[in-house]
Motif scaffolding. Structure first.
Motif, short mmCIF file in Angstrom:
data_model
loop_
_atom_site.label_atom_id
_atom_site.label_comp_id
_atom_site.label_asym_id
_atom_site.label_seq_id
_atom_site.Cartn_x
_atom_site.Cartn_y
_atom_site.Cartn_z
N ALA A 40 37.70 37.21 -11.81
CA ALA A 40 38.62 38.24 -11.58
C ALA A 40 39.67 38.02 -10.37
O ALA A 40 39.43 37.35 -9.21
CB ALA A 40 37.78 39.59 -11.24
N THR A 41 41.02 38.37 -10.53
CA THR A 41 42.02 37.71 -9.87
C THR A 41 42.19 38.88 -8.87
O THR A 41 41.81 40.01 -8.99
CB THR A 41 43.17 37.32 -10.59
OG1 THR A 41 43.73 38.59 -11.30
CG2 THR A 41 42.92 36.25 -11.52
N LYS A 42 43.14 38.67 -7.62
CA LYS A 42 43.44 39.52 -6.56
C LYS A 42 44.36 40.55 -7.41
O LYS A 42 45.25 40.16 -7.87
CB LYS A 42 43.97 38.78 -5.40
CG LYS A 42 44.22 39.78 -4.39
CD LYS A 42 44.76 39.08 -3.00
CE LYS A 42 44.97 39.82 -1.92
NZ LYS A 42 45.30 39.06 -0.80
N ARG A 43 44.28 41.66 -7.14
CA ARG A 43 45.24 42.88 -7.42
C ARG A 43 46.37 42.72 -6.54
O ARG A 43 46.53 42.87 -5.51
CB ARG A 43 44.51 43.97 -7.60
CG ARG A 43 43.04 44.20 -8.33
CD ARG A 43 42.61 45.52 -8.01
NE ARG A 43 41.31 45.35 -8.80
CZ ARG A 43 40.28 46.32 -8.92
NH1 ARG A 43 40.47 47.26 -8.35
NH2 ARG A 43 39.26 45.89 -9.85
N LYS A 44 47.71 42.73 -7.53
CA LYS A 44 48.91 42.65 -6.84
C LYS A 44 49.44 43.99 -6.44
O LYS A 44 49.11 45.08 -7.22
CB LYS A 44 49.96 42.14 -7.70
CG LYS A 44 49.62 40.37 -7.81
CD LYS A 44 50.53 39.77 -8.83
CE LYS A 44 50.34 38.38 -8.77
NZ LYS A 44 51.27 37.80 -9.91
N ALA A 45 49.97 44.31 -5.42
CA ALA A 45 50.61 45.64 -5.17
C ALA A 45 51.76 45.83 -5.65
O ALA A 45 52.10 47.07 -6.07
CB ALA A 45 51.10 45.52 -3.49
N ARG A 46 52.59 45.01 -6.27
CA ARG A 46 53.74 45.14 -7.31
C ARG A 46 53.66 44.32 -8.38
O ARG A 46 53.43 43.08 -8.27
CB ARG A 46 55.15 45.09 -6.50
CG ARG A 46 55.15 46.21 -5.60
CD ARG A 46 56.39 46.03 -4.66
NE ARG A 46 56.58 46.77 -3.61
CZ ARG A 46 57.37 47.93 -3.62
NH1 ARG A 46 57.74 48.25 -4.88
NH2 ARG A 46 57.33 48.73 -2.54
#
Length: 266
Positions: free
Chosen positions: A9-15
């Motif tokens: 699972a990858t890090k969730r981007k803010a935008r």
């Protein structure tokens, strides 16, 4: 032979720049619990209803705010799967002040529902019933005093005639007088056993005290063995508390020390 492994699972981007929007109905912020929302500037996010993890809100300053695409698990965990709540629209119908007010009310209500500390009450022994109370048997003298007091106060007891209560007290006095010698023997036997146990305990105490004194004496012997080579006589004398009488000769002086002045003859 190749084996396929699930991506992490990858890090969730803010935008995100994707224009995709989920077909599912939008999430209304006012319908979500205030503790599951964060509307502070720069950290706008909420808990995804599908995967129950915090997810940033992208496009919050535009016309179509939505949840960023994300996996079901946290960042860095295995078996990454795309969450069904990705790109789901969010309707922000609360201001920051209104959200903070709702959050403060929720915290106050939760603290009032919090359980208090349980104070255990001490266990009190149950009081025995009246039928379970064993009365203390009186002695012959007490029974005789009770019988005479009843005879003097009772109008039905006159001469040799006694009422039912008087006859009952007389029977008690007679029974106690008859069994008093046996009771005295039992008391004497119990007293002898108590005295014997006391002597045994006293002897054990003396033995243990003697053993303790022996250990202390052994310790003193070991300490004296480590004393100065010149001996411990001077040290023992200094440690002895004695009253010094005026004009007395010190105990440290020996017979070989001259006390009188030496006269030198030409």
């Amino acid at each position: 032979m190749t084996t396929s492994t699930m991506p992490m699972a990858t890090k969730r981007k803010a935008r995100t720049r994707t224009k995709r929007v989920s077909h599912r109905p939008a999430i209304v912020v006012s319908m979500v619990l205030p503790n599951l929302i964060d509307l502070l500037p720069g950290t706008e996010s909420l808990v995804c209803p599908d995967c129950e993890t915090w997810c940033p809100i992208t496009g919050h300053d535009g016309l179509t705010p939505k949840l960023v695409p994300h996996h079901t698990g946290r960042a860095g965990t295995g078996e990454a799967r795309r969450c069904g709540g990705s790109n789901r629209r969010v309707t922000i119908d609360l201001t920051i002040a209104e959200w903070r007010h709702l959050l403060a009310d929720a915290i106050k209500e939760t603290s009032s529902r919090r359980a208090t500390n349980v104070l255990r009450k001490p266990k009190v022994a149950l009081v025995p019933a009246v039928m379970q109370i064993v009365p203390v048997s009186p002695g012959p003298e007490t029974a005789r005093t009770t019988y005479r007091s009843h005879v003097k106060a009772c109008p039905a007891c006159s001469g040799r005639i006694r009422c039912a209560e008087g006859r009952h007290l007389a029977d008690i006095y007679t029974s106690l007088t008859r069994h008093e010698p046996r009771r005295q023997q039992i008391r004497a036997a119990i007293a002898r056993e108590r005295a014997r146990f006391d002597r045994i305990y006293a002897a054990q105490a003396v033995t243990s005290r003697a053993a303790e004194w022996g250990k202390q004496a052994e310790t003193k012997v070991k300490r004296s063995a480590l004393a100065k080579r010149s001996g411990t006589a001077v040290e023992d004398t200094n440690n002895t508390c004695r009253f010094i009488v005026a004009g007395a000769v010190s105990g440290l002086r020996g017979p070989e020390l001259p006390i009188k002045p030496i006269r030198i003859t030409a």
